[in-house]
Scaffold this motif. Structure first.
Motif, mmCIF file in Angstrom:
data_model
loop_
_atom_site.group_PDB
_atom_site.id
_atom_site.type_symbol
_atom_site.label_atom_id
_atom_site.label_comp_id
_atom_site.label_asym_id
_atom_site.label_seq_id
_atom_site.Cartn_x
_atom_site.Cartn_y
_atom_site.Cartn_z
ATOM 1 N N PRO A 37 19.932 -31.612 100.938
ATOM 2 C CA PRO A 37 18.788 -31.944 100.080
ATOM 3 C C PRO A 37 17.673 -32.601 100.896
ATOM 4 N N CYS A 38 16.451 -32.360 100.470
ATOM 5 C CA CYS A 38 15.323 -32.969 101.176
ATOM 6 C C CYS A 38 14.283 -33.372 100.134
ATOM 7 N N ASP A 39 13.092 -33.712 100.588
ATOM 8 C CA ASP A 39 12.081 -34.182 99.646
ATOM 9 C C ASP A 39 11.612 -33.088 98.694
ATOM 10 N N ALA A 40 11.598 -31.860 99.187
ATOM 11 C CA ALA A 40 11.191 -30.748 98.326
ATOM 12 C C ALA A 40 12.226 -30.577 97.213
ATOM 13 N N PRO A 41 11.831 -29.935 96.134
ATOM 14 C CA PRO A 41 12.804 -29.767 95.029
ATOM 15 C C PRO A 41 14.035 -28.964 95.459
ATOM 16 N N LEU A 42 13.839 -28.012 96.357
ATOM 17 C CA LEU A 42 14.969 -27.186 96.786
ATOM 18 C C LEU A 42 15.447 -27.648 98.159
ATOM 19 N N PRO A 43 16.738 -27.603 98.415
ATOM 20 C CA PRO A 43 17.290 -28.161 99.655
ATOM 21 C C PRO A 43 16.983 -27.302 100.873
ATOM 22 N N ASP A 44 17.164 -27.883 102.065
ATOM 23 C CA ASP A 44 17.193 -27.089 103.284
ATOM 24 C C ASP A 44 18.504 -26.313 103.287
ATOM 25 N N GLU A 45 18.463 -25.096 103.817
ATOM 26 C CA GLU A 45 19.678 -24.280 103.882
ATOM 27 C C GLU A 45 19.887 -23.781 105.304
ATOM 28 N N PRO A 46 20.129 -24.723 106.257
ATOM 29 C CA PRO A 46 20.265 -24.274 107.642
ATOM 30 C C PRO A 46 21.534 -23.452 107.857
ATOM 31 N N LEU A 47 21.399 -22.502 108.771
ATOM 32 C CA LEU A 47 22.499 -21.604 109.099
ATOM 33 C C LEU A 47 23.351 -22.262 110.186
ATOM 34 N N ARG A 48 24.662 -22.241 109.998
ATOM 35 C CA ARG A 48 25.550 -22.854 110.983
ATOM 36 C C ARG A 48 26.566 -21.838 111.485
ATOM 37 N N LEU A 49 27.099 -22.179 112.660
ATOM 38 C CA LEU A 49 28.215 -21.402 113.191
ATOM 39 C C LEU A 49 29.378 -22.359 113.368
ATOM 40 N N GLY A 50 30.515 -22.011 112.851
ATOM 41 C CA GLY A 50 31.705 -22.838 113.012
ATOM 42 C C GLY A 50 32.783 -22.050 113.755
ATOM 43 N N ILE A 51 33.560 -22.776 114.558
ATOM 44 C CA ILE A 51 34.682 -22.143 115.275
ATOM 45 C C ILE A 51 35.910 -23.037 115.114
ATOM 46 N N LEU A 86 15.776 -12.068 103.787
ATOM 47 C CA LEU A 86 16.763 -13.093 103.425
ATOM 48 C C LEU A 86 16.104 -14.158 102.561
ATOM 49 N N SER A 87 16.847 -14.620 101.590
ATOM 50 C CA SER A 87 16.289 -15.595 100.660
ATOM 51 C C SER A 87 17.313 -16.691 100.408
ATOM 52 N N ARG A 88 16.900 -17.730 99.673
ATOM 53 C CA ARG A 88 17.736 -18.923 99.559
ATOM 54 C C ARG A 88 18.848 -18.798 98.495
ATOM 55 N N ASP A 89 19.887 -19.625 98.650
ATOM 56 C CA ASP A 89 21.012 -19.660 97.698
ATOM 57 C C ASP A 89 20.698 -20.574 96.511
ATOM 58 N N VAL A 90 20.129 -21.735 96.831
ATOM 59 C CA VAL A 90 19.820 -22.701 95.776
ATOM 60 C C VAL A 90 18.395 -22.410 95.326
ATOM 61 N N GLU A 91 18.250 -22.082 94.052
ATOM 62 C CA GLU A 91 16.980 -21.593 93.546
ATOM 63 C C GLU A 91 16.469 -22.477 92.415
ATOM 64 N N ASP A 92 15.208 -22.246 92.057
ATOM 65 C CA ASP A 92 14.737 -22.894 90.835
ATOM 66 C C ASP A 92 14.866 -21.919 89.669
ATOM 67 N N ASP A 93 14.982 -22.487 88.511
ATOM 68 C CA ASP A 93 15.159 -21.720 87.282
ATOM 69 C C ASP A 93 14.040 -20.696 87.122
ATOM 70 N N GLU A 94 12.831 -21.140 87.450
ATOM 71 C CA GLU A 94 11.653 -20.306 87.325
ATOM 72 C C GLU A 94 11.802 -18.977 88.094
ATOM 73 N N THR A 95 12.233 -19.073 89.355
ATOM 74 C CA THR A 95 12.313 -17.868 90.187
ATOM 75 C C THR A 95 13.548 -17.045 89.848
ATOM 76 N N ASN A 96 14.640 -17.733 89.509
ATOM 77 C CA ASN A 96 15.882 -17.023 89.210
ATOM 78 C C ASN A 96 15.825 -16.316 87.858
ATOM 79 N N PHE A 97 15.064 -16.888 86.923
ATOM 80 C CA PHE A 97 15.029 -16.327 85.559
ATOM 81 C C PHE A 97 13.616 -16.016 85.059
ATOM 82 N N THR A 98 12.824 -17.089 84.874
ATOM 83 C CA THR A 98 11.579 -16.913 84.122
ATOM 84 C C THR A 98 10.654 -15.867 84.742
#
Lengths: 847, 341
Positions: free
Chosen positions: A626-640, B130-142
């Motif tokens: 999670p970050c300041d924006a409403p939607l979180p950061d979604e960084p790509l990771r590699l695990g081994i 490629l797009s994000r997994d966690v979305e807002d309701d607006e983009t996912n539905f409305t």
């Protein structure tokens, strides 16, 4: 939505259409036939065996006429039914059916009771077992009376579970007719998408069938002669929220006699999946199934009493604070502020459009019935239905949208059927409050727009023909068709959306199987590729080549699971940030979006230890920060994750089977191979003290001066927490986005020398604390142009090397691009390297 | 003396026959034709003969020496061959024993299927977005024409997060909006792979997390027949050229017309079985023409642009391709499952 074909055929002629064709066309048109149920008729191609099925024997299952019910000489709870069926002698059936007891000992009946007679040898369901098992009727004595045939219940025929009494057919059932011919049926079970609200009725489906096959739709009759006094003055309507309740209508029927509805009605309700109750309730349900308008019948006298002995006023409104309602199912319900109610002056009567209240429902003693037909805002109904968790047939329809015009048809049809089945006098006139009349939807459809979207050109005549079949009124004005939408449709918009809606109807009725595919003729967009994906796939390929198996784990986990990555009491080096947390988790082990791949990967490693000693996994996937924006950061990771014996066990034995456990350097080899395959520049390794790892056996990977991840031997306490056994577990997690960002777009091939190389070994003793990487760096620096290769071949500690020191032995390779190197020249460089090692690292050169 | 020589010659040939290994052969060589061998010594005695006999003796002696040398070499070759033959015979191994194990890495079956899907679409000009997994309701539905409380929302059981208006995407369709807003007014041809989430009990048939691949084409002249042609090509490329594909009416709020793509059942060949629920057909993808509301929300004028979109599930496709009967295998990561692909 269950559609019995005999019922459907009342409104559209389809006798000449093979079932298969009907099913196919409906399915293609978006009314997916999910299942076909054969009731009493043989299943084509034999029973599929999926469900118990019985084809009624045309010789042995017949309509019978019970002419007399005699007492059983030896049993109080049995009677003997005398059944005529067209045979030379009547059959004498011993039965315990309670619904025959009232006729017992009354001599020959003035009007025979029609029933289903099963003759000796008939196969029916075993009514006592109710598990779908069949039985064959055989003659035997029941309490001393010989019996070989029987009168059947619905359960015995496979119609429903009902086994309380026998079926009493309608008086006009023709005696001796094979039951299969009289009421064998086929029921289509339609899977309807949300846009098909109009098809939640037999007439709605019949209209589609009529349009698909070019037939005519016959509407059911709703004519009756109102003989009672006018309804005005006997009831009133007040709508408080017209947006939620655009229309409300009432009709009145006085002097009814409550009793069972006729069998044809009960049978159809059963086939459609509903339970018969009594003639009044069944009539409302029948009309709901037939026309799609859910109706509600009130006991008029209850309302009259609640109004203090005055004509009731029906009020539709939102609840008052704290108001409650006990519904038909006996539940007392708290009401949400958005729930629209049907009330009278004394309080709530029903959850509008969803379920009636217990108090005002029709009972056996009811004589006067007030009938409600209304229309409701479907969104409001849907919210209440979700909040109250009720999935009634009425709610199913109203929550998808019922056009207000249907209310009027439903009310009239139902008054007619109630009178037909329960008698009484219909008050003249109906009450109709219609504060929000539904607008007539009109769409101008340019003929060319159809071809533009569908790729097949239709003429105006073709379009008009197709749409008219569904009762759209069409008027061709040059290149545009002016379309008026019929008043049972709520799914057609206006303007451009309306055009798309109509084009879909055209395509659907025309049939998608008739469209020929084409290749896209439109211009090709700029081809940019996707660098992140391409490089992610490079990483996957590199790790597969290094012998690792890809896994994909759940992106959902728990904070507790991830906390196990830090030994108890230690300060965690994982980022201390919030989680993306589910508001409605479905299971306790999946409540947040992960911060790391490792917890899930270690769980997978642990679960696989039951089958395999050796595991070597990698995963590429997102974590969620999670970050300041409403939607979180979604960084790509590699695990081994790696663990287990270095080589699998085989019949070859040592040295092929190196059963010693993999250690840090096995993982390091994989990382080096990855780095090399990706051509990453300026790669260095530094000791790391990450909390999840063994303090002395972890490293940080740096590429071009940037830290891109940590790897090493997992901390023993972490291994223990994940139940990973005794062998060391090697693990690492890398910031994949940064890593792939550092992959060079291209790289240059290194020239290969044509001249002979000279190899010379060097062994040196240095302090333990001097990392091998530093020794190698010094060698390379001092080696200059001619040094081509450095290979460490031995690390030795112990006698005669003094404690605190280690001996490192390297093979160095010298080679020139210009000429064959002389030993003298090579030795000069070698000596220079030795000197540099002595000076810079205090190394003692041994050879 | 010539007679003696002839006798010695015969004796030497006989002895050579008896030499059966390297050692005996070397002994024979020493004994007869070596520097001090019997034949060599006898030949040297040529001086003892009267001069007129010497040439004849000399000729014959040379002949015999040559022949013995040749016989010796031939015998040596023979012995070598016999030795090799013996060695080869005794060197036979059991070729049915298993080989040395090679530790091979593999891609997860979902990744393998995704790559097949990427490859086929790439050849038709569709690139990966490629797009994000966690979305807002607006983009996912409305924005996809599914307003709050719309009955169509029942089609997706949704995981919501504790942050209002934020959810886990229920499908990859919100990526359509993001792609359109990024590329408008350029024409678009993309596929959008990604993990999606549904609030469902995990069972053999349903998972709470699954991949989806969405496709989107937007342009000035994209038609329903293009969708039908392109999807048919794709399905036959993936499942085989002999497969039958059919399109039937369906409903998705973000496309109109909406269609379901069916493939004749790979397991029963269309006769009806439990996998195809006795219909003979398998639902393989949903698709349709992009709804004008969605085009507009994406920044395209629906009077000017048209588009098609489709969506499919790589796990379902993988299950059909390999006869996998339980979707839980995919994230269960049982090595005995993974190493079969």
């Amino acid at each position: 939505m269950k559609v019995p074909l005999r019922w459907l055929k009342e409104y559209v002629d389809i006798d000449d259409i093979p079932l298969e064709e009907l099913v196919r066309r409906l399915t293609f048109a978006g009314l997916e036939v999910a299942k076909v149920r054969y009731v009493g008729v043989p299943e084509p191609g034999g029973a599929s065996g999926r469900e118990p099925h019985l084809a009624w024997d045309r010789e042995k299952l017949l309509v019978g006429a019970i002419t007399e019910v005699r007492p059983h000489p030896n049993a109080d709870r049995l009677v003997i039914a005398v059944v005529e069926y067209g045979g030379p002698e009547p059959e004498y059936c011993v039965t315990g059916a309670p619904n025959l007891f009232e006729y017992q000992g009354k001599g020959p009946l003035p009007q025979p009771l029609k029933a289903v007679l099963a003759l000796e040898g008939a196969v029916v369901f075993d009514g006592h077992k109710n598990d779908g098992s069949l039985m064959k009727l055989r003659g035997r004595k029941i309490r001393g009376i010989y019996n070989r045939s029987m009168v059947c219940s619905e359960r015995e025929l496979g119609i429903s579970d009902e086994h309380e009494g026998i079926i009493i057919l309608d008086p006009d059932a023709p005696t001796g007719m094979p039951l299969q011919d009289y009421m064998g049926d086929i029921v289509l079970d339609l899977d309807l998408t949300p846009n098909m609200a109009r098809c939640w009725s037999i007439v709605g489906v019949a209209r589609e069938v009529a349009a698909l096959f070019g037939r005519e739709l016959r509407m059911p009759p709703d004519d009756f002669s109102p003989t009672g006094p006018p309804i005005e003055g006997q009831a009133a309507i007040r709508i408080e929220k017209p947006d939620l309740n655009p229309r409300f209508m009432l009709g009145l029927l006085r002097g009814v006699k409550i009793g069972p509805s006729p069998y044809w009605m009960q049978y159809r309700l059963r086939l459609a999946g509903m339970r018969p109750i009594n003639n009044i309730v069944d009539s409302t349900n029948y009309v709901m199934l037939e026309l799609g308008e859910p109706l509600h019948a009130f006991d008029y006298d209850t309302l009259y009493r609640r109004a203090g002995g005055k004509p009731p006023t029906i009020i539709t409104r939102l609840p008052k604070p704290g108001e409650k309602l006990t519904t038909l199912d006996g539940e007392e319900r708290e009401l949400d502020p958005f729930t629209i109610l049907v009330c009278d002056t004394a309080g709530p009567l029903s959850l509008a459009g969803i379920m009636g209240g217990l108090e005002s429902e029709v009972e056996d003693t009811t004589t006067n019935v007030l009938l409600e037909a209304a229309s409701w805002d479907f969104i409001s109904i849907r919210r209440t239905m979700k909040a109250q968790k009720i999935d009634s047939e009425a709610a199913a329809r109203f929550s998808r949208g019922v056009h207000p015009a249907i209310a009027e048809r439903g009310l009239r049809r139902c008054l007619m059927l109630m009178q037909q089945t329960a008698g009484g006098e219909i008050a003249s006139g109906v009450l109709d409050e219609y504060p929000r009349p539904a607008p007539t939807v009109e769409v101008d459809l340019p003929v060319g727009s159809v071809g533009r979207l569908l790729g097949v050109d239709f003429t105006a005549e073709q379009i008009v023909e197709l749409l008219s079949g569904l009762e759209f009124r069409c008027e061709v004005k040059g290149d545009v068709i002016h379309v008026t939408v019929p008043d049972h449709r709520m799914d057609i918009g206006s303007g451009l959306i309306g055009q798309f809606d109509l084009i879909e109807e055209i395509a659907r009725l025309y049939g998608y199987d008739r469209f020929e595919g084409t290749q896209i003729a439109d211009e090709l967009p700029p081809q940019r590729g996707n660098i992140v994906l391409e490089r992610t796939e490079m990483v996957r390929d590199a790790l597969v080549r290094a012998g690792l198996q890809e896994i994909i784990t759940y992106r959902l986990t728990t904070p507790e699971r991830e906390a196990l990555l830090t030994p108890p009491g230690a300060r965690s080096d994982w980022p201390d940030v919030e989680y993306v947390r589910l508001a409605n988790p479905i299971s306790r082990d999946k409540v947040v979006m992960r911060h790391t791949l490792l917890a899930g990967m270690l769980d997978v490693a642990a679960s696989n230890l039951r089958y395999r000693e050796h595991v070597a996994f990698f995963e590429v996937g997102k974590v969620f920060i999670p970050c300041d924006a409403p939607l979180p950061d979604e960084p790509l990771r590699l695990g081994i994750v790696m663990r287990g014996p270095r080589r699998p066990e085989s019949w070859l034995g040592r040295p092929d089977d190196d059963a010693s456990p993999m250690d840090f350097y096995d993982l390091k080899g994989v990382i080096e191979s990855l780095v090399e395959q990706l051509h990453l520049p300026e790669v260095t390794y530094r000791p790391s003290e990450h909390s999840s790892f063994h303090p002395g056996r972890a490293a940080e990977l740096n590429v071009s001066g940037r830290n891109v991840g940590v790897f090493g031997e997992l901390h023993p306490l972490v291994c223990k927490a994940f139940d990973l056994g005794d062998m060391p577990v090697l693990a690492g997690e890398f910031d994949l986005e940064t890593l792939i960002g550092l992959i060079p777009a291209t790289y240059k091939m290194k020239p290969i020398s044509r001249y002979e190389a000279i190899r010379q070994d060097i062994a040196l003793i240095v302090d333990e604390a001097v990392p091998a990487a530093e020794v190698e760096a010094v060698i390379w620096e001092a080696g200059g142009q001619l040094l081509r290769g450095v290979r460490l071949f031995d690390v030795y500690r112990g006698d005669p090397i003094p404690p605190g020191k280690k001996n490192l032995a390297y093979t160095l390779m010298y080679q020139s691009y210009e000429r064959t190197l002389t030993t003298k020249k090579a030795s000069k460089v070698h000596a220079k390297i030795a000197k540099a090692l002595e000076r810079r690292l205090g190394a003692k050169i041994r050879a | 003396m010539l007679d003696q020589l002839e006798a010695l010659y015969r004796e030497a040939l006989e002895a050579l026959e008896g030499a059966s290994d390297d050692e005996a052969l070397r002994g024979w060589e020493r004994e007869y034709i070596g520097r001090k061998g019997k034949v060599t010594l006898m030949v040297r005695r040529v001086g003892e003969l009267p001069p007129e006999e010497r040439p004849a003796f000399g000729r014959r002696a040379n002949e015999i020496k040559r022949e013995l040398q040749a016989a010796f070499e031939q015998r040596a070759r023979q012995i070598e061959q016999e030795k090799l033959a013996r060695e080869l015979e005794s060197g036979a191994i059991d070729v049915t024993l298993p080989g040395r194990p090679v530790q091979v890495g593999r891609l997860h079956p979902s990744t393998q299927t995704l790559r097949r899907i990427y490859d086929i679409w790439a050849e038709m000009g569709f690139q990966v977005y490629l797009s994000r997994d966690v979305e807002d309701d607006e983009t996912n539905f409305t924005l996809l024409n599914i307003p709050p409380h719309h009955p169509a929302r029942d089609m997706w059981d949704t995981f919501y997060t504790t942050r209002p208006g934020v959810l886990l995407r229920t499908h990859t369709s919100p990526g359509q909006i993001r792609a359109m807003r990024e590329f408008a007014p350029e024409p678009i041809r993309v596929i959008l792979p990604g993990m999606c989430y549904r609030y469902e009990q995990i069972s053999a048939r349903s998972e709470i997390q699954f991949y989806q691949v969405e496709g989107l084409a937007v342009g000035h002249n994209i038609r329903l027949t293009d969708l039908i042609g392109t999807m048919s090509d794709f399905v036959r490329r993936l499942f085989g050229p002999e497969r039958k594909v059919r399109f039937r009416a369906s409903y998705f709020p973000f496309t109109e017309p909406s269609l379901e793509v069916d493939l004749d059942c790979i397991l029963c060949g269309g006769k009806g079985c439990s996998v195809c629920k006795h219909t003979g057909w398998l639902e393989i993808a949903g698709c349709g023409m992009v709804h004008p509301v969605v085009l507009r929300n994406g920044g395209y004028d629906p009077e000017e642009f048209t588009g098609f979109a489709f969506g499919m599930g790589p796990e379902r496709i993988t299950m059909l391709l390999y006869g996998i009967d339980d979707i839980r295998y995919f994230w269960g990561n049982d090595i005995r499952f993974l190493e079969q692909f």
